[in-house]
Design an enzyme around this catalytic site. Structure first.
Site, short mmCIF file in Angstrom:
data_model
loop_
_atom_site.label_atom_id
_atom_site.label_comp_id
_atom_site.label_asym_id
_atom_site.label_seq_id
_atom_site.Cartn_x
_atom_site.Cartn_y
_atom_site.Cartn_z
N THR A 102 12.67 -7.32 -10.73
CA THR A 102 12.52 -8.38 -10.92
C THR A 102 10.97 -9.14 -10.23
O THR A 102 11.06 -8.24 -8.56
CB THR A 102 13.65 -9.82 -10.49
OG1 THR A 102 14.09 -9.74 -10.83
CG2 THR A 102 12.66 -10.99 -11.11
N CYS A 114 2.26 1.23 12.57
CA CYS A 114 3.73 2.05 11.90
C CYS A 114 3.76 3.21 12.31
O CYS A 114 4.76 4.03 12.16
CB CYS A 114 2.90 2.83 10.17
SG CYS A 114 1.88 1.58 9.17
N GLY A 170 1.24 -1.11 -0.11
CA GLY A 170 -0.06 0.32 -0.29
C GLY A 170 0.67 0.86 -0.15
O GLY A 170 0.77 2.05 -0.74
N THR A 171 1.92 1.38 0.97
CA THR A 171 2.68 2.43 1.06
C THR A 171 3.14 2.98 -0.67
O THR A 171 3.15 4.17 -1.13
CB THR A 171 3.76 2.15 1.59
OG1 THR A 171 3.27 1.49 3.50
CG2 THR A 171 4.37 2.94 2.44
N GLN A 222 -7.38 -0.19 3.66
CA GLN A 222 -8.90 -1.38 4.43
C GLN A 222 -9.71 -1.80 3.80
O GLN A 222 -10.22 -2.82 4.77
CB GLN A 222 -8.81 -0.56 5.51
CG GLN A 222 -6.93 -0.03 6.27
CD GLN A 222 -7.09 -0.77 7.55
OE1 GLN A 222 -7.87 -1.93 7.52
NE2 GLN A 222 -5.41 -1.02 8.00
N ASN A 276 -8.12 3.24 9.30
CA ASN A 276 -7.10 2.26 9.54
C ASN A 276 -7.32 2.18 10.84
O ASN A 276 -7.37 1.00 11.97
CB ASN A 276 -5.97 1.94 9.20
CG ASN A 276 -5.15 3.18 9.01
OD1 ASN A 276 -5.18 4.33 8.41
ND2 ASN A 276 -4.26 2.91 10.55
N SER A 287 -2.98 -3.39 -0.47
CA SER A 287 -2.41 -4.31 0.14
C SER A 287 -2.67 -5.64 0.36
O SER A 287 -4.04 -5.39 1.09
CB SER A 287 -1.72 -3.58 1.47
OG SER A 287 -0.54 -4.21 1.66
N ALA A 288 -1.78 -6.61 0.14
CA ALA A 288 -2.04 -8.54 0.44
C ALA A 288 -2.41 -8.74 2.29
O ALA A 288 -3.65 -9.19 2.48
CB ALA A 288 -1.40 -9.65 -0.54
N1 PLP Z 1 -2.93 3.19 3.53
C1 PLP Z 1 -3.62 2.45 5.25
C2 PLP Z 1 -4.53 2.76 4.98
C3 PLP Z 1 -2.83 1.46 6.04
O1 PLP Z 1 -3.43 0.33 7.00
C4 PLP Z 1 -1.50 1.03 5.95
C5 PLP Z 1 -1.27 -0.08 6.42
O2 PLP Z 1 -1.56 -0.01 7.54
C6 PLP Z 1 -0.89 1.28 4.98
C7 PLP Z 1 -1.76 2.36 3.74
C8 PLP Z 1 0.85 1.20 3.98
O3 PLP Z 1 0.49 -0.44 3.49
P1 PLP Z 1 0.89 -1.46 3.26
O4 PLP Z 1 1.94 -2.19 4.36
O5 PLP Z 1 1.02 -2.77 2.59
O6 PLP Z 1 2.62 -0.36 2.78
#
Ligand code: PLP
Length: 377
Positions: A236, A327, A70-71, A178, A150, A198-199
């Protein structure tokens, strides 16, 4: 046995997903860029995955770009809007994940963008009239609004926000990290330009996700090197991760309604028992409203303990929960700061998955009521 109620941070891997991934670690290890049979097989698997994901989201395969999660998807969307589409003004919310907010702050510090925040009330509801005013009084903007928060679980009306963006010719990025795998997204209906997933939030592996980018929306190359992902993202491919992501999404879509009903029932049961058996309970944001919040998240204000933090106490009793985003552990939550939370409370995010049970919820209630009974004695 520990009780895991931190599914907004990450979810356990589904065994079926693991089984789908292992052949791509052990047997089909060819590099998708190699021209021999093993390479072609790997390339075919990736393109099949892209087709499957596009099919589930009603998008085109070329609109799906695999990322490390996701990031990276959020960063790519925002940086593309600024560097490739020439956007200089971004409208966002105080509730976005740091993957969005820190990217925007960095661009602001470099003098590349101005940021406007949409007003919100004490429950975290966005003032969409204010959003419309911001859109009307600025030249072409990027709007970055998450689908569900989140920490407090608030759901935003991304269908309506997309329509507003279209009316004012703005680009629209939504962080659906989410909600992908928990709700259906129809990208023919949603007026979004960028969407991030994000998986590991829906029982897939960590370190893989995707960015949806509407056809015709310019993208920047974030990582330079080889020609992978149509020269947008060199390196890759994480083929077993991509297979895991796709399998997890297929499972999620096949079972989405029954999981939603099951998890909502766990959450309702928890709310009811908390209100009846634990003193001075409050709920942050909209998280106790079934229609206005993510069914997987409940953010609860509980009386602070004098001798320890409630989070540590629950951890010692075998319950994994968190105070907010995994995070930003250690720093106070920017999300809770943006709404009305009591300074005298410990705020705990309980987040559920299909693997949780009513018996686990009942155990948490017993532990919580024991903690507060001991205090009162
Ligand atoms: N965005 C939201 C709303 C999230 O909850 C998160 C992860 O906690 C992310 C982005 C980041 O995703 P990733 O952990 O896959 O980098």
């Amino acid at each position: 046995m520990r009780i895991y109620l931190d599914n907004a941070a990450t979810t356990p891997l589904d065994k079926e997903v693991f089984d789908a991934m292992t052949p791509y670690l052990l047997d089909h290890y060819g590099n998708p860029s190699s021209h021999h049979e093993q390479g072609r097989r790997a390339r075919h698997a990736i393109e099949e995955c892209r087709n499957t994901i596009a099919g589930l989201l009603n998008a085109l395969p070329e609109e799906i770009i695999f990322t490390s999660g996701g990031t990276e998807a959020d960063n790519t969307a925002i940086l593309s809007a600024v560097h490739a589409a020439g956007i200089g003004h971004v409208i966002t919310t105080r509730f976005e994940h740091h993957a969005v907010l820190h990217t925007l702050r960095d661009l602001q510090t470099k003098g590349l963008i101005k940021i406007s925040f949409i007003d919100n009330d004490a429950h975290g509801n966005l003032d969409l009239q204010h959003l419309e005013q911001l859109l009307a009084s600025n030249t072409r903007s990027l709007v970055s609004v998450m689908h569900a928060n989140n920490e407090i679980g608030n759901l935003n009306d991304i269908e309506y926000i997309g329509q507003l963006c279209e009316r004012y010719d703005a680009l629209f990025h939504t962080d659906t990290v989410q909600t992908v795998g928990h709700y259906r997204h129809d990208l023919q209906k949603l007026k979004v330009h960028f969407l991030a997933a994000s998986a590991h939030k829906f029982h897939g592996p960590k370190g893989v996700g995707f960015l949806y980018c509407r056809k015709g929306t310019p993208l920047i190359q974030l990582i330079h090197g080889g020609g992978q992902e149509k020269k947008l993202r060199a390196g890759t491919e994480n083929i077993h991760g991509i297979v895991g992501l796709t399998t997890a999404l297929q499972i999620a879509y096949a079972e989405i309604d029954e999981h939603q009903a099951y998890i909502q029932q766990l959450k309702d049961h928890f709310i009811k028992r908390l209100l009846n058996e634990v003193p001075e309970v409050s709920f942050n944001g909209n998280s106790a409203h079934a229609d206005k919040s993510l069914y997987t998240v409940l953010n609860v204000g509980l009386p602070a303990l004098e001798y320890s933090s409630l989070l540590r106490c629950l951890d010692e009793q075998g319950i994994s929960v968190s105070g907010g985003s995994a995070c930003s552990t250690g720093s106070s939550s920017h999300v809770l700061q943006a709404i009305n939370t009591s300074a005298h409370k410990d705020n705990v995010r309980f987040s559920f998955s299909k693997f949780n049970t009513i018996a686990e919820i009942d155990s948490v209630i017993t532990i919580l009521s024991n903690i507060y009974q001991t205090l009162a004695a």
